[in-house]
Design a protein around this motif. Sequence first.
Motif, PDB file in Angstrom:
ATOM      1  N   MET A 188       0.840  -1.193   0.000  1.00  7.46           N
ATOM      2  CA  MET A 188       0.000   0.000   0.000  1.00  7.46           C
ATOM      3  C   MET A 188       0.881   1.251   0.000  1.00  7.46           C
ATOM      4  O   MET A 188       1.982   1.244   0.529  1.00  7.46           O
ATOM      5  CB  MET A 188      -0.870   0.049   1.250  1.00  7.46           C
ATOM      6  N   LEU A 189       0.319   2.301  -0.516  1.00 11.41           N
ATOM      7  CA  LEU A 189       0.994   3.596  -0.559  1.00 11.41           C
ATOM      8  C   LEU A 189       0.998   4.245   0.822  1.00 11.41           C
ATOM      9  O   LEU A 189       0.153   3.925   1.667  1.00 11.41           O
ATOM     10  CB  LEU A 189       0.253   4.524  -1.524  1.00 11.41           C
ATOM     11  N   PRO A 190       1.891   5.209   1.049  1.00  9.29           N
ATOM     12  CA  PRO A 190       1.859   5.938   2.318  1.00  9.29           C
ATOM     13  C   PRO A 190       0.489   6.576   2.531  1.00  9.29           C
ATOM     14  O   PRO A 190      -0.080   7.172   1.623  1.00  9.29           O
ATOM     15  CB  PRO A 190       2.932   7.022   2.137  1.00  9.29           C
ATOM     16  N   GLY A 191      -0.040   6.429   3.741  1.00 10.49           N
ATOM     17  CA  GLY A 191      -1.329   7.001   4.086  1.00 10.49           C
ATOM     18  C   GLY A 191      -2.516   6.083   3.824  1.00 10.49           C
ATOM     19  O   GLY A 191      -3.582   6.290   4.376  1.00 10.49           O
ATOM     20  N   LEU A 192      -2.348   5.072   2.983  1.00  7.52           N
ATOM     21  CA  LEU A 192      -3.447   4.145   2.674  1.00  7.52           C
ATOM     22  C   LEU A 192      -3.386   2.942   3.584  1.00  7.52           C
ATOM     23  O   LEU A 192      -2.325   2.351   3.775  1.00  7.52           O
ATOM     24  CB  LEU A 192      -3.364   3.657   1.222  1.00  7.52           C
ATOM     25  N   GLU A 193      -4.532   2.567   4.137  1.00  7.73           N
ATOM     26  CA  GLU A 193      -4.656   1.344   4.935  1.00  7.73           C
ATOM     27  C   GLU A 193      -5.541   0.385   4.161  1.00  7.73           C
ATOM     28  O   GLU A 193      -6.558   0.800   3.596  1.00  7.73           O
ATOM     29  CB  GLU A 193      -5.338   1.647   6.275  1.00  7.73           C
ATOM     30  N   ALA A 194      -5.190  -0.887   4.139  1.00  6.88           N
ATOM     31  CA  ALA A 194      -6.047  -1.884   3.488  1.00  6.88           C
ATOM     32  C   ALA A 194      -7.414  -1.856   4.170  1.00  6.88           C
ATOM     33  O   ALA A 194      -7.513  -1.727   5.385  1.00  6.88           O
ATOM     34  CB  ALA A 194      -5.423  -3.270   3.586  1.00  6.88           C
ATOM     35  N   ALA A 195      -8.478  -1.951   3.380  1.00 11.51           N
ATOM     36  CA  ALA A 195      -9.828  -1.831   3.931  1.00 11.51           C
ATOM     37  C   ALA A 195     -10.821  -2.587   3.061  1.00 11.51           C
ATOM     38  O   ALA A 195     -10.495  -3.014   1.959  1.00 11.51           O
ATOM     39  CB  ALA A 195     -10.224  -0.361   4.027  1.00 11.51           C
ATOM     40  N   GLU A 196     -12.019  -2.710   3.577  1.00  7.21           N
ATOM     41  CA  GLU A 196     -13.159  -3.244   2.823  1.00  7.21           C
ATOM     42  C   GLU A 196     -13.999  -2.052   2.394  1.00  7.21           C
ATOM     43  O   GLU A 196     -14.175  -1.099   3.158  1.00  7.21           O
ATOM     44  CB  GLU A 196     -14.012  -4.157   3.710  1.00  7.21           C
ATOM     45  N   LEU A 197     -14.536  -2.115   1.189  1.00 11.45           N
ATOM     46  CA  LEU A 197     -15.436  -1.066   0.726  1.00 11.45           C
ATOM     47  C   LEU A 197     -16.763  -1.210   1.467  1.00 11.45           C
ATOM     48  O   LEU A 197     -17.354  -2.286   1.474  1.00 11.45           O
ATOM     49  CB  LEU A 197     -15.642  -1.201  -0.784  1.00 11.45           C
ATOM     50  N   PRO A 198     -17.252  -0.156   2.128  1.00 14.00           N
ATOM     51  CA  PRO A 198     -18.529  -0.249   2.842  1.00 14.00           C
ATOM     52  C   PRO A 198     -19.659  -0.629   1.887  1.00 14.00           C
ATOM     53  O   PRO A 198     -19.643  -0.269   0.704  1.00 14.00           O
ATOM     54  CB  PRO A 198     -18.748   1.158   3.400  1.00 14.00           C
ATOM     55  N   ALA A 199     -20.651  -1.327   2.399  1.00 10.46           N
ATOM     56  CA  ALA A 199     -21.783  -1.761   1.578  1.00 10.46           C
ATOM     57  C   ALA A 199     -22.545  -0.571   1.000  1.00 10.46           C
ATOM     58  O   ALA A 199     -23.128  -0.670  -0.078  1.00 10.46           O
ATOM     59  CB  ALA A 199     -22.723  -2.632   2.406  1.00 10.46           C
ATOM     60  N   ASP A 200     -22.526   0.571   1.697  1.00 13.23           N
ATOM     61  CA  ASP A 200     -23.259   1.746   1.229  1.00 13.23           C
ATOM     62  C   ASP A 200     -22.347   2.774   0.549  1.00 13.23           C
ATOM     63  O   ASP A 200     -22.690   3.951   0.453  1.00 13.23           O
ATOM     64  CB  ASP A 200     -24.044   2.387   2.375  1.00 13.23           C
ATOM     65  N   ALA A 201     -21.196   2.321   0.049  1.00 11.10           N
ATOM     66  CA  ALA A 201     -20.230   3.237  -0.557  1.00 11.10           C
ATOM     67  C   ALA A 201     -20.769   3.829  -1.853  1.00 11.10           C
ATOM     68  O   ALA A 201     -21.369   3.141  -2.674  1.00 11.10           O
ATOM     69  CB  ALA A 201     -18.912   2.519  -0.814  1.00 11.10           C
ATOM     70  N   ILE A 202     -20.541   5.126  -2.018  1.00 10.76           N
ATOM     71  CA  ILE A 202     -20.947   5.870  -3.205  1.00 10.76           C
ATOM     72  C   ILE A 202     -19.691   6.515  -3.790  1.00 10.76           C
ATOM     73  O   ILE A 202     -18.918   7.154  -3.069  1.00 10.76           O
ATOM     74  CB  ILE A 202     -21.952   6.990  -2.853  1.00 10.76           C
ATOM     75  N   GLU A 203     -19.498   6.380  -5.102  1.00  2.00           N
ATOM     76  CA  GLU A 203     -18.361   7.035  -5.744  1.00  2.00           C
ATOM     77  C   GLU A 203     -18.666   8.521  -5.866  1.00  2.00           C
ATOM     78  O   GLU A 203     -19.700   8.914  -6.425  1.00  2.00           O
ATOM     79  CB  GLU A 203     -18.084   6.431  -7.117  1.00  2.00           C
ATOM     80  N   VAL A 204     -17.776   9.368  -5.328  1.00  2.00           N
ATOM     81  CA  VAL A 204     -18.040  10.802  -5.269  1.00  2.00           C
ATOM     82  C   VAL A 204     -17.023  11.657  -6.027  1.00  2.00           C
ATOM     83  O   VAL A 204     -17.222  12.864  -6.154  1.00  2.00           O
ATOM     84  CB  VAL A 204     -18.135  11.289  -3.806  1.00  2.00           C
ATOM     85  N   GLY A 205     -15.947  11.053  -6.525  1.00  2.00           N
ATOM     86  CA  GLY A 205     -14.952  11.834  -7.249  1.00  2.00           C
ATOM     87  C   GLY A 205     -13.714  11.009  -7.521  1.00  2.00           C
ATOM     88  O   GLY A 205     -13.693   9.793  -7.298  1.00  2.00           O
ATOM     89  N   ARG A 206     -12.690  11.701  -8.003  1.00  2.00           N
ATOM     90  CA  ARG A 206     -11.407  11.043  -8.221  1.00  2.00           C
ATOM     91  C   ARG A 206     -10.278  12.018  -7.947  1.00  2.00           C
ATOM     92  O   ARG A 206     -10.460  13.236  -8.020  1.00  2.00           O
ATOM     93  CB  ARG A 206     -11.298  10.460  -9.618  1.00  2.00           C
ATOM     94  N   ILE A 207      -9.121  11.471  -7.617  1.00  2.00           N
ATOM     95  CA  ILE A 207      -7.948  12.301  -7.346  1.00  2.00           C
ATOM     96  C   ILE A 207      -7.280  12.622  -8.673  1.00  2.00           C
ATOM     97  O   ILE A 207      -6.929  11.723  -9.440  1.00  2.00           O
ATOM     98  CB  ILE A 207      -6.987  11.601  -6.371  1.00  2.00           C
ATOM     99  N   ALA A 208      -7.128  13.921  -8.944  1.00  6.77           N
ATOM    100  CA  ALA A 208      -6.595  14.357 -10.231  1.00  6.77           C
ATOM    101  C   ALA A 208      -5.074  14.438 -10.218  1.00  6.77           C
ATOM    102  O   ALA A 208      -4.428  14.010 -11.175  1.00  6.77           O
ATOM    103  CB  ALA A 208      -7.181  15.713 -10.608  1.00  6.77           C
ATOM    104  N   ASP A 209      -4.509  14.964  -9.124  1.00  9.09           N
ATOM    105  CA  ASP A 209      -3.083  15.240  -9.154  1.00  9.09           C
ATOM    106  C   ASP A 209      -2.603  15.669  -7.777  1.00  9.09           C
ATOM    107  O   ASP A 209      -3.406  15.995  -6.906  1.00  9.09           O
ATOM    108  CB  ASP A 209      -2.828  16.384 -10.143  1.00  9.09           C
ATOM    109  N   ALA A 210      -1.288  15.696  -7.613  1.00  3.24           N
ATOM    110  CA  ALA A 210      -0.701  16.286  -6.408  1.00  3.24           C
ATOM    111  C   ALA A 210      -0.909  17.794  -6.486  1.00  3.24           C
ATOM    112  O   ALA A 210      -1.006  18.375  -7.572  1.00  3.24           O
ATOM    113  CB  ALA A 210       0.782  15.954  -6.323  1.00  3.24           C
ATOM    114  N   TRP A 211      -0.991  18.435  -5.314  1.00  2.61           N
ATOM    115  CA  TRP A 211      -1.200  19.885  -5.263  1.00  2.61           C
ATOM    116  C   TRP A 211      -0.217  20.460  -4.260  1.00  2.61           C
ATOM    117  O   TRP A 211      -0.353  20.244  -3.057  1.00  2.61           O
ATOM    118  CB  TRP A 211      -2.648  20.174  -4.873  1.00  2.61           C
TER     119      TRP A 211
END
Length: 187
Positions: free
Chosen positions: A1-24
Motif C-alpha cells: 500500500m501507498l503511504p497514508g493508505l490502509e487496506a480496507a473493505e469497501l462499505p456496503a453503502d459506498a458511493i463514488e463521489v470523485g477522483r484524485i486528479a493530481d498532487a497539489w
Amino acid sequence: MLPGLEAAELPADAIEVGRIADAWGIKGWFKVLPYSANPEALFSSKSWFLLPTGKGTTTFEGVGRLNIKEAKAHSDTVVASAHGVDDRNAADGLRGARIFIAKSSFPTPQKDEYYWVDLIGLAVVNRESVVLGEVRELLSTGPQTVLVIDDLVDGQTLQRMIPFVAAYIDDVDLITRRILVDWQPDY
C-alpha cells in the motif's frame, strides 16, 4: 500500500463521489475532481475509500482507506490532505484513484433536498396515476436539474425529461420509492 493508505473493505453503502486528479503543492496535498457541484460529502467525511483507476498505470491494488486531515474548496475542485501523505511524491501516488464515501457519513439533507443517488430508480407517476417510467439519471443543466426517465412502451424504451423543479414535482417519497409529478405522457 501507498503511504497514508490502509487496506480496507469497501462499505456496503459506498458511493463514488470523485477522483484524485493530481498532487497539489509540495506538502502532500492533492486535487480532487468531485462528481457533484456541491461536494459536502467530501468535506464531512474523515474516511475516504480509494480504488485504483480502471485505466493506465496504477500504484496500488484493492481498496485503501485514507484518513483525511482537511478538505476544502479550491476553484472548481477540492483540495485535501491526509494523514501519512506528507509530500508531493506520496500525493502523486494517489493520482487517478476513485474516491468512495460511505453514504451513512453523508450530511443529512434538509427538507425538500435529496441526494441524486437516492432518486435513481424511483418510479415517476403523474397526478392521474399514470406511470411515466423510472428515473435513470439526473442532469445538471445549469439553472435546474432534469430527471431523465426511461419508460418501456411496447418493448421500446421511451425517454422523458422532466425539470426537477417545484412547478412540476409535487412529491418525492423515498419510502415508497415514488415521485409524483404534474406532467403528461404526451409532453
